[in-house]
Scaffold this motif. Structure first.
Motif, PDB file in Angstrom:
ATOM      1  N   GLY A 195       0.850  51.157  75.860  1.00  0.00           N
ATOM      2  CA  GLY A 195       0.704  50.066  76.813  1.00  0.00           C
ATOM      3  C   GLY A 195       0.323  48.760  76.165  1.00  0.00           C
ATOM      4  O   GLY A 195      -0.079  48.711  74.993  1.00  0.00           O
ATOM      5  N   VAL A 196       0.471  47.694  76.930  1.00  0.00           N
ATOM      6  CA  VAL A 196       0.044  46.361  76.526  1.00  0.00           C
ATOM      7  C   VAL A 196      -0.805  45.792  77.648  1.00  0.00           C
ATOM      8  O   VAL A 196      -0.626  46.144  78.824  1.00  0.00           O
ATOM      9  CB  VAL A 196       1.239  45.432  76.236  1.00  0.00           C
ATOM     10  CG1 VAL A 196       1.985  45.890  74.998  1.00  0.00           C
ATOM     11  CG2 VAL A 196       2.198  45.357  77.427  1.00  0.00           C
ATOM     12  N   SER A 197      -1.745  44.919  77.285  1.00  0.00           N
ATOM     13  CA  SER A 197      -2.645  44.384  78.302  1.00  0.00           C
ATOM     14  C   SER A 197      -3.097  42.975  77.953  1.00  0.00           C
ATOM     15  O   SER A 197      -2.995  42.522  76.810  1.00  0.00           O
ATOM     16  CB  SER A 197      -3.865  45.295  78.463  1.00  0.00           C
ATOM     17  OG  SER A 197      -4.669  45.273  77.297  1.00  0.00           O
ATOM     18  N   ALA A 198      -3.626  42.306  78.972  1.00  0.00           N
ATOM     19  CA  ALA A 198      -4.202  40.969  78.806  1.00  0.00           C
ATOM     20  C   ALA A 198      -5.294  40.798  79.845  1.00  0.00           C
ATOM     21  O   ALA A 198      -5.240  41.410  80.920  1.00  0.00           O
ATOM     22  CB  ALA A 198      -3.133  39.896  78.956  1.00  0.00           C
ATOM     23  N   GLY A 224      -8.203  37.746  76.075  1.00  0.00           N
ATOM     24  CA  GLY A 224      -7.813  38.686  75.037  1.00  0.00           C
ATOM     25  C   GLY A 224      -6.473  39.331  75.336  1.00  0.00           C
ATOM     26  O   GLY A 224      -5.983  39.312  76.471  1.00  0.00           O
ATOM     27  N   PHE A 225      -5.861  39.893  74.284  1.00  0.00           N
ATOM     28  CA  PHE A 225      -4.626  40.659  74.384  1.00  0.00           C
ATOM     29  C   PHE A 225      -4.828  41.966  73.620  1.00  0.00           C
ATOM     30  O   PHE A 225      -5.578  42.013  72.647  1.00  0.00           O
ATOM     31  CB  PHE A 225      -3.450  39.902  73.761  1.00  0.00           C
ATOM     32  CG  PHE A 225      -3.209  38.541  74.339  1.00  0.00           C
ATOM     33  CD1 PHE A 225      -2.485  38.392  75.515  1.00  0.00           C
ATOM     34  CD2 PHE A 225      -3.705  37.407  73.704  1.00  0.00           C
ATOM     35  CE1 PHE A 225      -2.262  37.137  76.048  1.00  0.00           C
ATOM     36  CE2 PHE A 225      -3.486  36.146  74.231  1.00  0.00           C
ATOM     37  CZ  PHE A 225      -2.754  36.003  75.411  1.00  0.00           C
ATOM     38  N   SER A 226      -4.149  43.014  74.033  1.00  0.00           N
ATOM     39  CA  SER A 226      -4.295  44.278  73.316  1.00  0.00           C
ATOM     40  C   SER A 226      -3.087  45.179  73.513  1.00  0.00           C
ATOM     41  O   SER A 226      -2.282  44.991  74.436  1.00  0.00           O
ATOM     42  CB  SER A 226      -5.557  45.017  73.765  1.00  0.00           C
ATOM     43  OG  SER A 226      -5.395  45.533  75.066  1.00  0.00           O
ATOM     44  N   GLY A 227      -2.986  46.167  72.628  1.00  0.00           N
ATOM     45  CA  GLY A 227      -2.003  47.229  72.754  1.00  0.00           C
ATOM     46  C   GLY A 227      -2.718  48.556  72.597  1.00  0.00           C
ATOM     47  O   GLY A 227      -3.718  48.655  71.873  1.00  0.00           O
ATOM     48  N   GLY A 248      -6.570  44.889  69.385  1.00  0.00           N
ATOM     49  CA  GLY A 248      -6.237  43.634  70.041  1.00  0.00           C
ATOM     50  C   GLY A 248      -6.914  42.422  69.433  1.00  0.00           C
ATOM     51  O   GLY A 248      -7.529  42.481  68.363  1.00  0.00           O
ATOM     52  N   PHE A 249      -6.806  41.318  70.164  1.00  0.00           N
ATOM     53  CA  PHE A 249      -7.301  40.007  69.746  1.00  0.00           C
ATOM     54  C   PHE A 249      -8.133  39.432  70.877  1.00  0.00           C
ATOM     55  O   PHE A 249      -7.734  39.478  72.047  1.00  0.00           O
ATOM     56  CB  PHE A 249      -6.116  39.089  69.438  1.00  0.00           C
ATOM     57  CG  PHE A 249      -6.492  37.648  69.261  1.00  0.00           C
ATOM     58  CD1 PHE A 249      -7.008  37.193  68.058  1.00  0.00           C
ATOM     59  CD2 PHE A 249      -6.317  36.737  70.300  1.00  0.00           C
ATOM     60  CE1 PHE A 249      -7.340  35.846  67.893  1.00  0.00           C
ATOM     61  CE2 PHE A 249      -6.642  35.403  70.143  1.00  0.00           C
ATOM     62  CZ  PHE A 249      -7.159  34.959  68.933  1.00  0.00           C
ATOM     63  N   ILE A 250      -9.303  38.902  70.524  1.00  0.00           N
ATOM     64  CA  ILE A 250     -10.187  38.279  71.505  1.00  0.00           C
ATOM     65  C   ILE A 250     -10.512  36.857  71.054  1.00  0.00           C
ATOM     66  O   ILE A 250     -10.867  36.628  69.890  1.00  0.00           O
ATOM     67  CB  ILE A 250     -11.486  39.094  71.670  1.00  0.00           C
ATOM     68  CG1 ILE A 250     -11.198  40.386  72.437  1.00  0.00           C
ATOM     69  CG2 ILE A 250     -12.570  38.284  72.376  1.00  0.00           C
ATOM     70  CD1 ILE A 250     -12.383  41.318  72.552  1.00  0.00           C
ATOM     71  N   HIS A 251     -10.380  35.917  71.971  1.00  0.00           N
ATOM     72  CA  HIS A 251     -10.730  34.525  71.706  1.00  0.00           C
ATOM     73  C   HIS A 251     -11.810  34.100  72.698  1.00  0.00           C
ATOM     74  O   HIS A 251     -11.534  33.915  73.890  1.00  0.00           O
ATOM     75  CB  HIS A 251      -9.503  33.625  71.846  1.00  0.00           C
ATOM     76  CG  HIS A 251      -9.741  32.224  71.381  1.00  0.00           C
ATOM     77  ND1 HIS A 251      -8.858  31.201  71.606  1.00  0.00           N
ATOM     78  CD2 HIS A 251     -10.770  31.674  70.671  1.00  0.00           C
ATOM     79  CE1 HIS A 251      -9.320  30.084  71.078  1.00  0.00           C
ATOM     80  NE2 HIS A 251     -10.487  30.354  70.508  1.00  0.00           N
ATOM     81  N   GLN A 252     -13.021  33.994  72.200  1.00  0.00           N
ATOM     82  CA  GLN A 252     -14.123  33.505  73.026  1.00  0.00           C
ATOM     83  C   GLN A 252     -14.186  31.986  72.861  1.00  0.00           C
ATOM     84  O   GLN A 252     -14.672  31.459  71.860  1.00  0.00           O
ATOM     85  CB  GLN A 252     -15.438  34.156  72.608  1.00  0.00           C
ATOM     86  CG  GLN A 252     -15.493  35.648  72.939  1.00  0.00           C
ATOM     87  CD  GLN A 252     -16.797  36.277  72.503  1.00  0.00           C
ATOM     88  OE1 GLN A 252     -17.076  36.364  71.313  1.00  0.00           O
ATOM     89  NE2 GLN A 252     -17.595  36.742  73.460  1.00  0.00           N
ATOM     90  N   VAL A 253     -13.681  31.295  73.854  1.00  0.00           N
ATOM     91  CA  VAL A 253     -13.551  29.837  73.780  1.00  0.00           C
ATOM     92  C   VAL A 253     -14.893  29.142  73.987  1.00  0.00           C
ATOM     93  O   VAL A 253     -15.216  28.156  73.322  1.00  0.00           O
ATOM     94  CB  VAL A 253     -12.537  29.349  74.830  1.00  0.00           C
ATOM     95  CG1 VAL A 253     -12.393  27.830  74.781  1.00  0.00           C
ATOM     96  CG2 VAL A 253     -11.181  30.010  74.603  1.00  0.00           C
ATOM     97  N   LEU A 270     -11.416  36.778  67.023  1.00  0.00           N
ATOM     98  CA  LEU A 270     -11.547  37.984  66.195  1.00  0.00           C
ATOM     99  C   LEU A 270     -10.571  39.059  66.648  1.00  0.00           C
ATOM    100  O   LEU A 270     -10.072  39.046  67.773  1.00  0.00           O
ATOM    101  CB  LEU A 270     -12.984  38.511  66.240  1.00  0.00           C
ATOM    102  CG  LEU A 270     -13.582  38.784  67.628  1.00  0.00           C
ATOM    103  CD1 LEU A 270     -13.366  40.235  68.032  1.00  0.00           C
ATOM    104  CD2 LEU A 270     -15.059  38.444  67.652  1.00  0.00           C
ATOM    105  N   GLY A 271     -10.321  39.985  65.752  1.00  0.00           N
ATOM    106  CA  GLY A 271      -9.544  41.169  66.079  1.00  0.00           C
ATOM    107  C   GLY A 271     -10.461  42.370  66.208  1.00  0.00           C
ATOM    108  O   GLY A 271     -11.595  42.356  65.717  1.00  0.00           O
TER     109      GLY A 271
END
Length: 297
Positions: A195-198, A224-227, A248-253, A270-271
């Motif tokens: 799966g993929v998610s956001a 964030g985005f993930s698989g 996945g990847f997380i961007h804390q703005v 970060l990943g």
């Protein structure tokens, strides 16, 4: 006459066989399977998570600093009956909660909550850049302009963590693949999922800097985005155990670091890699056959 009668009986046998075969195929086609449209699943479990290094930028009155190469770890609870099986403590460890629906055969949409814990390592060796006004920091004595100096942090001087959660609230699209479907045993099966998610990040931050330690500061901090991939072991038609890997990847703005000062914040990208173990239930909203036929392996 006798020959014609035998021929009619033979034709009748072929007809009966054909009808029985067609009926059998029709009944099998109508039986419900766990990855068929109309299936609902709910799952709960726990995770461990590993993070890449990041550049942690902290901003506030009199300072704007970036700590490059920052390392962090998760913080799992020690295993005990009280920590993991006591209903009042279920949300204390690093947990995963998800509910989903198969809107199409083998295709599911779900909403989940991944409770990660992110802890800036003590004695973190980082590269410091940015500026801090003189007299602002009377604890670690950081002051002036930094252009890449290497420093080692101390917990008493600087600490940053999201142990009440760097919570990833995400929508996931999943494709399922039956891996093992024994014909004789209807009470067991194996299903693979990818799966993929956001989604968005709910941060609950603890921050120690400049002699001020603020805890439990809430903010919707980023996205964030993930698989993911997982294997589901299904038992008795309605229960399953699942092991999965999620990256996945997380961007804390903008993470709020002070509850009473909106100008104080942190940011980083970060990943991560997460592995989890879950227990879940399967429910069938629109069974095509008798309920006892759900699922048919």
């Amino acid at each position: 006459m006798l020959t014609e009668l035998k021929k009619d009986n033979l034709d009748m046998k072929y007809l009966v066989v054909l009808v029985l075969f067609s009926l059998s195929f029709s009944l099998n086609a109508q039986r419900k399977v766990s990855t068929e449209k109309g299936t609902v699943f709910v799952q709960w479990g726990y995770n461990r998570t590993h993070y890449t290094k990041s550049n942690l930028r902290v901003v506030g009155p009199g300072y704007d600093l970036t700590l490059s190469g920052a390392k962090a770890v998760d913080r799992p609870e020690a295993f005990s009956v009280n920590n993991y099986l006591n209903p009042t403590n279920l949300t204390v460890p690093q947990f995963n909660l998800r509910a989903g629906y198969y809107y199409k055969d083998k295709w599911a949409i779900s909403l989940g909550y991944d409770h990660f814990k992110y802890v800036f390592e003590d004695r973190n060796q980082v590269t410091l850049s940015g500026q801090i006004d003189p007299g602002v920091d009377t604890v670690s004595n950081w002051n002036g302009t930094y252009t890449g100096e290497k420093i080692t942090t101390k917990y008493s001087d600087f600490h940053y963590e999201n142990t009440n959660g760097m919570n990833f609230i995400r929508v996931e699209l999943t494709r399922s693949f039956p891996l093992y479907s024994p014909r004789k045993n209807k009470n067991f099966g194996i299903v693979g999922n990818v799966g993929v998610s956001a989604g968005t990040i709910l941060s609950v931050n603890d921050f120690n800097f400049l002699g001020q330690f603020d805890r439990v500061t809430y903010s919707i901090s980023g996205y964030g985005f993930s698989g993911q991939s997982s294997v589901r072991f299904e038992f008795w038609k309605h229960l399953y155990l699942q092991g999965g890997l999620n990256t996945g990847f997380i961007h804390q703005v903008k993470v709020r670091t002070r509850p009473n000062d909106a100008s104080s914040s942190a940011r980083q990208a970060l990943g991560y890699v997460e592995y989890n173990v879950l227990i879940g239930g399967l429910f069938y909203l629109k069974p095509k056959g008798k309920c006892d036929d759900c699922p048919n392996w």
